[in-house]
Design a protein around this motif. Structure first.
Motif, mmCIF file in Angstrom:
data_model
loop_
_atom_site.group_PDB
_atom_site.id
_atom_site.type_symbol
_atom_site.label_atom_id
_atom_site.label_comp_id
_atom_site.label_asym_id
_atom_site.label_seq_id
_atom_site.Cartn_x
_atom_site.Cartn_y
_atom_site.Cartn_z
ATOM 1 N N TYR A 40 0.854 -1.186 0.000
ATOM 2 C CA TYR A 40 0.000 0.000 0.000
ATOM 3 C C TYR A 40 0.893 1.240 0.000
ATOM 4 O O TYR A 40 1.716 1.407 0.898
ATOM 5 N N ILE A 41 0.723 2.109 -1.005
ATOM 6 C CA ILE A 41 1.574 3.300 -1.059
ATOM 7 C C ILE A 41 0.795 4.604 -1.138
ATOM 8 O O ILE A 41 1.388 5.668 -1.182
ATOM 9 N N GLY A 42 -0.532 4.510 -1.159
ATOM 10 C CA GLY A 42 -1.313 5.732 -1.206
ATOM 11 C C GLY A 42 -2.761 5.467 -1.565
ATOM 12 O O GLY A 42 -3.223 4.330 -1.548
ATOM 13 N N VAL A 43 -3.443 6.553 -1.893
ATOM 14 C CA VAL A 43 -4.869 6.491 -2.211
ATOM 15 C C VAL A 43 -5.130 7.316 -3.462
ATOM 16 O O VAL A 43 -4.464 8.321 -3.699
ATOM 17 N N VAL A 44 -6.113 6.898 -4.236
ATOM 18 C CA VAL A 44 -6.620 7.695 -5.347
ATOM 19 C C VAL A 44 -8.101 7.903 -5.085
ATOM 20 O O VAL A 44 -8.794 6.986 -4.633
ATOM 21 N N HIS A 45 -8.561 9.126 -5.305
ATOM 22 C CA HIS A 45 -9.998 9.383 -5.213
ATOM 23 C C HIS A 45 -10.400 10.413 -6.254
ATOM 24 O O HIS A 45 -9.564 11.134 -6.782
ATOM 25 N N SER A 46 -11.688 10.431 -6.539
ATOM 26 C CA SER A 46 -12.189 11.323 -7.583
ATOM 27 C C SER A 46 -12.784 12.579 -6.978
ATOM 28 O O SER A 46 -13.204 12.589 -5.818
ATOM 29 N N HIS A 47 -12.787 13.639 -7.772
ATOM 30 C CA HIS A 47 -13.451 14.892 -7.445
ATOM 31 C C HIS A 47 -14.470 15.172 -8.551
ATOM 32 O O HIS A 47 -14.118 15.715 -9.595
ATOM 33 N N PRO A 48 -15.731 14.781 -8.327
ATOM 34 C CA PRO A 48 -16.762 15.011 -9.354
ATOM 35 C C PRO A 48 -16.987 16.490 -9.662
ATOM 36 O O PRO A 48 -17.495 16.819 -10.732
ATOM 37 N N SER A 49 -16.581 17.364 -8.757
ATOM 38 C CA SER A 49 -16.785 18.807 -8.963
ATOM 39 C C SER A 49 -15.924 19.361 -10.089
ATOM 40 O O SER A 49 -16.184 20.443 -10.592
ATOM 41 N N GLY A 50 -14.851 18.638 -10.473
ATOM 42 C CA GLY A 50 -14.003 19.095 -11.562
ATOM 43 C C GLY A 50 -12.711 19.737 -11.120
ATOM 44 O O GLY A 50 -11.900 20.125 -11.941
ATOM 45 N N SER A 51 -12.456 19.841 -9.824
ATOM 46 C CA SER A 51 -11.203 20.401 -9.320
ATOM 47 C C SER A 51 -10.297 19.267 -8.854
ATOM 48 O O SER A 51 -10.746 18.350 -8.180
ATOM 49 N N ALA A 52 -9.029 19.345 -9.202
ATOM 50 C CA ALA A 52 -8.082 18.314 -8.773
ATOM 51 C C ALA A 52 -7.254 18.752 -7.569
ATOM 52 O O ALA A 52 -6.372 18.031 -7.133
ATOM 53 N N GLU A 53 -7.524 19.939 -7.040
ATOM 54 C CA GLU A 53 -6.787 20.429 -5.870
ATOM 55 C C GLU A 53 -7.204 19.639 -4.631
ATOM 56 O O GLU A 53 -8.392 19.403 -4.409
ATOM 57 N N PRO A 54 -6.236 19.227 -3.794
ATOM 58 C CA PRO A 54 -6.607 18.529 -2.556
ATOM 59 C C PRO A 54 -7.254 19.496 -1.561
ATOM 60 O O PRO A 54 -6.800 20.624 -1.401
ATOM 61 N N SER A 55 -8.307 19.046 -0.911
ATOM 62 C CA SER A 55 -8.968 19.853 0.108
ATOM 63 C C SER A 55 -8.219 19.699 1.435
ATOM 64 O O SER A 55 -7.343 18.838 1.571
#
Length: 140
Positions: free
Chosen positions: A78-93
């Motif tokens: 395990y080296i990380g996570v991928v998740h989607s942003h349906p809003s269209g922004s790729a910036e991490p919150s």
């Protein structure tokens, strides 16, 4: 004795087949976020992602995705996570950064294609990302 700390320039190599799986999964989960665990290896700052795992008991909605880490079986890949942003922004919150898992976080933004995925470190800095096409390396 003094030790020299080598400063590695991080780089993410993502297998094309894994990217295709991420894109398909996120399109299937839309309009909710999708979340997957990244599997691979890291050496000298180079993070190679060659697999995925669906986190057990994951929960998602239009603006969130997560999973309880305590239910994960032990796995050194395990080296990380991928998740989607349906809003269209790729910036991490801020929530993304506070729940950072592993060495790298990939975020794929809607419309979920090969050019809409980005890599981030735990401080919210971008990490160079390149797609590794297995078919090209087999030809060479």
């Amino acid at each position: 004795m003094f030790f020299k700390n080598k400063k590695f320039e991080r780089k993410v190599l993502l297998d094309k087949s894994v990217l295709d799986s991420i894109v398909t999964f996120c399109k299937m989960k839309h309009p909710n976020e999708g979340i997957l665990i990244l599997k691979g290896k890291s050496k000298n700052g180079q993070i190679k992602i060659d697999g995925l795992a669906i986190p057990p008991f994951n929960f998602t909605g239009p603006t969130f995705a997560g999973f309880p880490h305590s239910f994960l079986p032990f796995d050194n890949s395990y080296i990380g996570v991928v998740h989607s942003h349906p809003s269209g922004s790729a910036e991490p919150s801020v929530t993304d950064l506070n729940n950072f898992f592993g060495l790298v976080s990939l975020i794929i933004q809607s419309p979920y294609d090969d050019d809409s995925i980005f890599a981030w470190d735990s401080s919210g800095n971008t990490i160079p990302l390149s797609i590794n096409d297995e078919n090209e390396t087999e030809k060479n």
